[in-house]
Scaffold this motif. Structure first.
Motif, short mmCIF file in Angstrom:
data_model
loop_
_atom_site.label_atom_id
_atom_site.label_comp_id
_atom_site.label_asym_id
_atom_site.label_seq_id
_atom_site.Cartn_x
_atom_site.Cartn_y
_atom_site.Cartn_z
N TYR A 179 2.60 -0.06 -11.18
CA TYR A 179 3.52 1.02 -10.82
C TYR A 179 4.66 0.50 -9.96
O TYR A 179 5.83 0.86 -10.16
CB TYR A 179 2.77 2.13 -10.09
N TYR A 180 4.33 -0.38 -9.01
CA TYR A 180 5.35 -0.96 -8.13
C TYR A 180 6.40 -1.74 -8.93
O TYR A 180 7.60 -1.70 -8.62
CB TYR A 180 4.68 -1.88 -7.11
N LEU A 181 5.95 -2.42 -9.98
CA LEU A 181 6.87 -3.20 -10.83
C LEU A 181 7.56 -2.34 -11.88
O LEU A 181 8.26 -2.86 -12.75
CB LEU A 181 6.10 -4.34 -11.51
N ALA A 182 7.35 -1.02 -11.79
CA ALA A 182 8.02 -0.05 -12.68
C ALA A 182 7.62 -0.21 -14.14
O ALA A 182 8.40 0.08 -15.05
CB ALA A 182 9.54 -0.14 -12.53
N PHE A 183 6.38 -0.66 -14.39
CA PHE A 183 5.89 -0.74 -15.76
C PHE A 183 5.58 0.65 -16.32
O PHE A 183 5.57 0.84 -17.54
CB PHE A 183 4.64 -1.60 -15.84
N TYR A 184 5.30 1.60 -15.43
CA TYR A 184 4.98 2.96 -15.86
C TYR A 184 5.21 3.90 -14.68
O TYR A 184 5.26 3.48 -13.52
CB TYR A 184 3.52 3.07 -16.35
N PRO A 185 5.36 5.21 -14.97
CA PRO A 185 5.59 6.19 -13.89
C PRO A 185 4.30 6.51 -13.14
O PRO A 185 3.20 6.13 -13.56
CB PRO A 185 6.10 7.42 -14.66
N LEU A 215 -1.71 -2.55 0.53
CA LEU A 215 -1.04 -2.39 -0.76
C LEU A 215 -0.58 -0.95 -0.99
O LEU A 215 0.60 -0.71 -1.29
CB LEU A 215 -1.98 -2.84 -1.89
N MET A 216 -1.48 -0.01 -0.86
CA MET A 216 -1.11 1.39 -1.12
C MET A 216 -0.06 1.92 -0.16
O MET A 216 0.93 2.53 -0.59
CB MET A 216 -2.35 2.28 -1.13
N PRO A 217 -0.21 1.72 1.17
CA PRO A 217 0.85 2.18 2.07
C PRO A 217 2.20 1.50 1.81
O PRO A 217 3.24 2.08 2.10
CB PRO A 217 0.31 1.82 3.46
N TYR A 218 2.16 0.27 1.29
CA TYR A 218 3.41 -0.45 1.00
C TYR A 218 4.09 0.09 -0.26
O TYR A 218 5.32 0.23 -0.30
CB TYR A 218 3.13 -1.94 0.83
N VAL A 219 3.29 0.42 -1.27
CA VAL A 219 3.84 0.81 -2.57
C VAL A 219 4.03 2.32 -2.70
O VAL A 219 5.03 2.78 -3.26
CB VAL A 219 2.91 0.30 -3.71
N LEU A 220 3.10 3.09 -2.18
CA LEU A 220 3.06 4.53 -2.44
C LEU A 220 3.49 5.35 -1.23
O LEU A 220 3.33 4.92 -0.08
CB LEU A 220 1.65 4.95 -2.85
N GLU A 221 3.99 6.54 -1.50
CA GLU A 221 4.27 7.50 -0.45
C GLU A 221 2.95 8.14 0.01
O GLU A 221 1.96 8.14 -0.75
CB GLU A 221 5.21 8.59 -0.97
N PRO A 222 2.91 8.69 1.23
CA PRO A 222 1.66 9.30 1.71
C PRO A 222 1.11 10.36 0.76
O PRO A 222 -0.11 10.42 0.53
CB PRO A 222 2.07 9.92 3.05
#
Length: 496
Positions: free
Chosen positions: A167-173, A29-36
């Motif tokens: 965060y992935y769904l852009a609900f918040y920054p 999940l984290m590697p898919y959604v977030l930058e390193p």
């Protein structure tokens, strides 16, 4: 089935579900959604907070469990007193943290300046974690362990997953997501408090005069001793992550953390075996059955190495395949050597058996604290020396060296003081078998193009060869007989 047995089974199930969710979160999940860099910041703030927890709670969690049977008639006064001490400990940690805030910020300002924007989040997480730890300990004293385990191991990780998905769904920054970690720990604490209210064990009683002064003194002394051991053990687990962030950068910490998380799977059976072994060792020390402890020491060494070395082999011979399933694998695959070095470090823990547990339950228990503090110093010094030279591999090598010398020190102490030795012919036979199995995989098994086929073939062949050699060389006859008899019972049961 008795209630304690039901609680134990439910706790075990919750623990394994929690581990599964944790690995999905961190490896997919984290590697898919977030930058390193974002993963590195997320983990750095979380690790910093969790590193402060044992100092803030001052060892009180273990003290509650140990002293609760002696104060049942004033249990809620004891509960209130423990919470007060925990909040006092947290206040002291905050004061010390603020006094050293500038040096802390300076250590991150060059390579990871983003960390300095969220130091308050670490303190918020620490507060909620301290309270939750004490509520958990008090609930455990009533033998209510299943739901607290579910909250700690499952709910917390699910909420973290939902936070990242939001965060992935852009609900918040992104910065809101970091602050949201504090909200996740708050919800876990409220869930714990709500459960205790529901079962009727959440009451405050401020009549502390009824708690004898001698009891309070003994309670605080025990907590202080426990604090040193617990904080030291956690420092060993977390300090390398923080030092990688401060000395290399957040992206490097993301790579290091994922590699570390893959490697720690190796020691999961060792943790389970330790939980079973501790009460046995305690009972045998109480009865002065030292020869039986030595026999147990040897048996555990063989059996946990048998299991954990196979897990290590399966991870390492399939390491490239495992990284194939991590999103953005070209970034995170740089951590494969971290997996090897941390894995070897965990194997040293396994190889030296339950030396720490033996020291804890012996009359020499204070030495375990000394050894832990020495290891903490060694980890920091090794990291300072090796990270600039070798990067994240240097941090992993620092952990390997520290774990090896830590266990070697405890081995010699147990050998000299108690005369126990975990090393038998079976240990060396298992290590030889592991080496042969790796060599066959590396030199003789071809690489198959479909990664799933390669994973299946390589894992099957290595496992079969490893277990066949273990059986043929009689490295662990008791364990192999148990497995064979189990297979026979299943096979004949189906025929009949």
């Amino acid at each position: 089935m008795s209630k304690p047995a039901q609680q134990s089974i439910l706790t075990t199930i919750a623990a394994y579900i929690g581990v599964l969710i944790g690995y999905v979160n961190l490896l997919w999940l984290m590697p898919y959604v977030l930058e390193p860099e974002q993963i590195g910041l997320f983990k750095t703030i979380q690790d910093m907070a969790l590193l402060l927890v044992p100092f803030a709670q001052m060892g009180i969690g273990n003290g509650i469990t140990r002293f609760f049977p002696r104060i049942k008639h004033q249990k809620y006064a004891f509960f209130s007193f423990s919470l007060f001490l925990g909040m006092l400990g947290y206040a002291l940690v905050v004061i010390i943290f603020l006094l050293f805030k500038n040096p802390i910020m300076t250590s991150f300002s060059d390579k990871a300046p983003e960390v300095n924007n969220f130091l308050q989040v670490a303190l918020i997480i620490t507060f909620f974690s301290v309270i939750n730890t004490l509520l958990d300990a008090f609930s455990r004293s009533f033998l209510k362990i299943a739901i607290p385990s579910l909250i700690r191991d499952v709910l917390l990780r699910l909420l973290m997953a939902l936070l990242v998905i939001g965060y992935y769904l852009a609900f918040y920054p992104f910065h809101f997501m970091i602050w949201g970690m504090g909200g996740v720990y708050l919800l876990a604490m409220l869930a714990m408090a709500g459960y205790m209210v529901h079962i009727g064990i959440f009451h405050f009683d401020f009549r502390w005069k009824g708690i004898p002064g001698s009891f309070r003194k003994e309670f605080i002394q025990y907590n202080t001793i426990t604090l040193l051991g617990t904080a030291g053990a956690l420092l060993i687990m977390k300090i390398d992550s923080l030092m990688v962030s401060s000395m290399i950068g957040l992206d490097a910490n993301a790579i290091y953390t994922i590699g570390f998380s893959i490697a720690v799977v190796i020691e999961m059976p060792r943790r389970a075996i330790s939980q079973v072994a501790m009460p046995l060792i305690s009972e045998k020390f109480a009865a002065n059955l030292l020869d039986e402890i030595d026999v147990l020491y040897k048996k555990i060494a063989v059996h946990q190495l048998l299991i954990c070395l196979l897990i290590f082999l399966l991870i390492w011979v399939n390491i490239d395949t495992l990284y194939h399933f991590v999103p953005n694998k070209e970034v995170y695959q740089a951590g494969k050597w971290v997996v090897l070095l941390i894995g070897l470090g965990k194997l040293t823990d396994i190889l030296f058996s339950v030396n720490g547990e033996i020291i804890v339950f012996s009359k020499f228990y204070v030495f375990n604290i000394t050894a832990t503090l020495l290891m903490c110093a060694a980890v920091i010094l090794f990291n300072l020396a090796l990270i600039p030279a070798f990067g994240i591999e240097g941090a992993a090598l620092a952990s390997l060296l520290a774990m090896f010398f830590y266990n070697l020190l405890k081995f010699f102490f147990v050998k000299i003081r108690l005369g126990f030795n975990p090393f038998t012919k079976g240990i060396f036979t298992i290590l030889f078998t592991g080496g042969i199995s790796w060599a066959v995989s590396f030199y003789l098994i071809p690489v198959f193009e479909p990664v799933l086929l390669d994973l299946l073939v390589r894992s099957s062949m290595v496992s079969l060869l490893y277990l066949a050699l273990i059986y043929w060389l009689k490295a662990a006859p008791e364990a192999m007989d148990l497995v064979i008899n189990k297979i026979k019972s299943i096979f004949y049961g189906r025929i009949n």
